[in-house]
Design a protein around this motif. Structure first.
Motif, PDB file in Angstrom:
ATOM      1  N   ALA A  93     -13.653 -12.963  20.897  1.00 40.46           N
ATOM      2  CA  ALA A  93     -12.629 -12.400  21.784  1.00 40.46           C
ATOM      3  C   ALA A  93     -11.275 -12.356  21.090  1.00 40.46           C
ATOM      4  O   ALA A  93     -10.498 -11.405  21.274  1.00 40.46           O
ATOM      5  N   TYR A  94     -10.987 -13.366  20.282  1.00 35.05           N
ATOM      6  CA  TYR A  94      -9.714 -13.395  19.562  1.00 35.05           C
ATOM      7  C   TYR A  94      -9.664 -12.298  18.503  1.00 35.05           C
ATOM      8  O   TYR A  94      -8.640 -11.639  18.316  1.00 35.05           O
ATOM      9  N   PHE A 126      -4.087 -23.412  19.795  1.00 32.84           N
ATOM     10  CA  PHE A 126      -2.914 -22.605  20.123  1.00 32.84           C
ATOM     11  C   PHE A 126      -3.051 -21.152  19.685  1.00 32.84           C
ATOM     12  O   PHE A 126      -2.604 -20.251  20.398  1.00 32.84           O
ATOM     13  N   SER A 127      -3.641 -20.911  18.531  1.00 35.17           N
ATOM     14  CA  SER A 127      -3.736 -19.527  18.074  1.00 35.17           C
ATOM     15  C   SER A 127      -4.833 -18.761  18.794  1.00 35.17           C
ATOM     16  O   SER A 127      -4.630 -17.629  19.227  1.00 35.17           O
ATOM     17  N   MET A 128      -5.995 -19.386  18.947  1.00 34.81           N
ATOM     18  CA  MET A 128      -7.138 -18.646  19.484  1.00 34.81           C
ATOM     19  C   MET A 128      -7.389 -18.920  20.961  1.00 34.81           C
ATOM     20  O   MET A 128      -7.388 -18.004  21.782  1.00 34.81           O
ATOM     21  N   GLU A 129      -7.624 -20.177  21.314  1.00 33.68           N
ATOM     22  CA  GLU A 129      -8.026 -20.463  22.695  1.00 33.68           C
ATOM     23  C   GLU A 129      -6.957 -20.052  23.701  1.00 33.68           C
ATOM     24  O   GLU A 129      -7.250 -19.361  24.686  1.00 33.68           O
ATOM     25  N   ALA A 153      -4.967 -13.527  27.470  1.00 33.42           N
ATOM     26  CA  ALA A 153      -5.307 -12.101  27.463  1.00 33.42           C
ATOM     27  C   ALA A 153      -6.371 -11.743  28.493  1.00 33.42           C
ATOM     28  O   ALA A 153      -6.393 -10.623  29.016  1.00 33.42           O
ATOM     29  N   ASN A 154      -7.267 -12.697  28.810  1.00 35.43           N
ATOM     30  CA  ASN A 154      -8.375 -12.418  29.725  1.00 35.43           C
ATOM     31  C   ASN A 154      -8.140 -12.946  31.138  1.00 35.43           C
ATOM     32  O   ASN A 154      -9.056 -12.956  31.957  1.00 35.43           O
ATOM     33  N   ASN A 155      -6.916 -13.404  31.387  1.00 35.59           N
ATOM     34  CA  ASN A 155      -6.552 -13.903  32.716  1.00 35.59           C
ATOM     35  C   ASN A 155      -7.376 -15.125  33.119  1.00 35.59           C
ATOM     36  O   ASN A 155      -7.678 -15.322  34.297  1.00 35.59           O
ATOM     37  N   TYR A 195     -15.333 -20.644  13.376  1.00 36.12           N
ATOM     38  CA  TYR A 195     -14.272 -20.708  14.390  1.00 36.12           C
ATOM     39  C   TYR A 195     -12.959 -21.217  13.793  1.00 36.12           C
ATOM     40  O   TYR A 195     -11.904 -20.592  13.957  1.00 36.12           O
ATOM     41  N   TYR A 196     -13.026 -22.328  13.088  1.00 37.05           N
ATOM     42  CA  TYR A 196     -11.798 -22.930  12.563  1.00 37.05           C
ATOM     43  C   TYR A 196     -11.268 -22.223  11.321  1.00 37.05           C
ATOM     44  O   TYR A 196     -10.121 -22.450  10.922  1.00 37.05           O
ATOM     45  N   SER A 197     -12.088 -21.370  10.723  1.00 35.94           N
ATOM     46  CA  SER A 197     -11.636 -20.673   9.515  1.00 35.94           C
ATOM     47  C   SER A 197     -10.539 -19.652   9.812  1.00 35.94           C
ATOM     48  O   SER A 197      -9.681 -19.389   8.968  1.00 35.94           O
ATOM     49  N   VAL A 198     -10.561 -19.080  11.027  1.00 36.92           N
ATOM     50  CA  VAL A 198      -9.608 -18.009  11.349  1.00 36.92           C
ATOM     51  C   VAL A 198      -8.162 -18.507  11.331  1.00 36.92           C
ATOM     52  O   VAL A 198      -7.332 -17.972  10.590  1.00 36.92           O
TER      53      VAL A 198
END
Length: 491
Positions: free
Chosen positions: A29-30, A196-199, A205-207, A359-362
């Protein structure tokens, strides 16, 4: 009995896999979100006026960072006549003297600032915020913990979003001034950057329901009051008020591109106690709000995401119990030559690990890029897993205490006033480390899992090796660093 243990182990593995798949969903989603154009507000255009703002600074025994915080507040770019500053000081040491001196100087510079003290710490941070709110003059309430250094444009970049009447909170991303201080700070930064960046971005964004993170954000005062004000019945008063506000229909806006720098804990006891508080508080909020969420009129997807968000801390219990039962499973089925599936069932752990690896690589490669490559990430991710396994016992106790209704004090995280380039040997009068039963249990589990690793190598049982190695190193690391800290503070 062996079958029961195996079934429980498989259940734990499946739960961990389910958790990692939800993380994978956030990752996808991110990625989709970043492919779209970000919507931002231009503070120079959209801030049509300068509403009154109260800046609340809750502090308790912060002699090392109180001055730094007040210096940063004094440099915020906003009309002085529109700012009301409250230093909510529950300190019992010389922090009060330091604050009083700086408050006097700021008053001379034309700031409206109050030094508010209490005779007790009733309600801890929540109690201080609630007490300050009674005399707060601002329509909006900005909150900063003592270890934060807000940027000058903070208010202008956040207040413009309140043009939307349904927004009750604006939260910014945490930065880390001492990210590169040590391996421990780098690993903490990895975890926080992903959150903070992704979750937070995906939830916004998805309410989905998300949370004010206790600091580096702005509340609409009417939202706080409408949601029932601050309450000190959990260790994460920020999460509690966030959910009560959203269940009332208020929205939380998250700004990934607005960064509020802060200091990460640098010693192992501070890290453990901070994680304990966050984990226990999350479980307490699950108990408080799960029924309200199920009975609310939000969508089914929003309910699922909200429950997953609050239940997140319980993952540590599942992982720790999976670790405990993995040893008898390995002993019972690791020698099963006739059934390769049972012999190598521990390898299933690698699938969720791979998802978490992606996940954590992004955020790892997108934030603070510097001298990073695949090998440095592989190194940091391995020790990140070691770090999380080392926390599993302490955080499991935190969750169990929450579910049993056991109350505990709000333990502050010691700050050092250091950056990434400061010397590695630091002193802090607030560290009074004593060895506890928990520390001894961590040492015991370190020995148990080291023996398990040795046994598996000797008998060529490789299915459980990675899992047990991270556990052995995790518990060993926490025990040794705690022991080192104990002897350093005992001098």
């Amino acid at each position: 009995m062996g079958v029961v243990v195996l079934i429980f182990y498989i259940f734990s593995l499946l739960f961990f896999l389910f958790y990692s798949l939800l993380q994978g969903h956030i990752l996808l989603a991110y990625k989709a979100l970043k492919a779209k154009k970000n919507v931002t507000c231009d503070p120079d255009i959209e801030l049509s006026n300068y509403p009154a703002v109260t800046i609340q600074l809750p502090i308790f025994n912060e002699r090392y960072v109180a001055s730094r915080l007040l210096d940063a507040i004094a440099h915020i770019d906003y009309p002085k006549q529109c700012i009301d500053i409250q230093v909510l000081d529950d300190s019992t040491d010389d922090t009060g003297t330091i604050v009083a001196s700086q408050v006097t100087l700021l008053k001379q510079q034309g700031f409206h600032i109050e030094h508010i003290t209490r005779s007790n710490r009733e309600g801890f941070k929540a109690g201080a915020l609630k007490a300050g709110l009674e005399s707060a003059k601002g329509e909006f309430i900005a909150i900063f913990d003592a270890d934060f250094i807000p940027c000058p444009l903070f208010l202008k970049k956040t207040l413009c979003w309140f043009e939307q009447a349904t927004i009750g909170v604006v939260q910014t991303r945490w930065g880390h001034i001492n990210r590169n201080f040590s391996l421990l700070t780098k690993l903490q930064a990895m975890a926080l950057d992903a959150h903070f960046s992704m979750e937070q971005s995906v939830r916004d964004a998805n309410n989905y329901f998300l949370n004010f993170n206790g600091t580096a954000g702005v509340w609409r005062k009417s939202c706080i009051l409408d949601a029932g004000n601050w309450k000190g019945n959990t260790l994460t008063e920020d999460l509690d008020l966030s959910y009560r506000a959203q269940l009332k229909g208020w929205k939380i806006k998250y700004l990934e591109d607005v960064v509020s720098p802060a200091e990460l804990p640098v010693n192992i006891s501070a890290i453990r106690s901070q994680q304990f508080r966050w984990t226990k508080g999350g479980a307490q909020n699950f108990l408080l709000n799960a029924k309200k969420i199920r009975q609310s009129n939000i969508t089914k997807t929003q309910k699922l995401q909200a429950l997953y968000h609050l239940f997140n801390s319980t993952t540590f219990v599942i992982v720790f119990l999976m670790a405990v039962v993995s040893i008898p499973v390995m002993m019972l089925y690791g020698h099963e030559q006739s059934n390769e599936l049972l012999r190598n069932i521990g390898l299933v752990f690698l699938l969720p690990t791979l998802i978490l690896f992606l996940y954590y690589s992004v955020p790892y490669f997108s934030i603070e890029k510097g001298n990073k490559n695949f090998l440095t990430y592989l190194y940091h991710f391995f020790f990140f897993m070691v770090f999380m396994m080392g926390l599993s016992l302490s955080n499991t106790i935190a969750v169990i205490e929450a579910y049993l209704g056991i109350q505990s004090s709000f333990i502050r995280t010691p700050k050092f006033n250091i950056g990434s380039e400061d010397k590695k040997s630091v002193k802090n009068i607030y560290i009074r480390k004593k060895m506890s039963v928990l520390n001894l249990l961590e040492g015991l589990f370190a020995i148990v899992f080291m023996l398990a690793v040795g046994y598996e190598l000797y008998h060529e049982i490789y299915g459980f090796l990675y899992f047990h190695l991270t556990l052995a190193l995790g518990f060993s690391t926490f025990f040794i660093l705690t022991l080192k800290e104990y002897f350093n503070t005992a001098k």
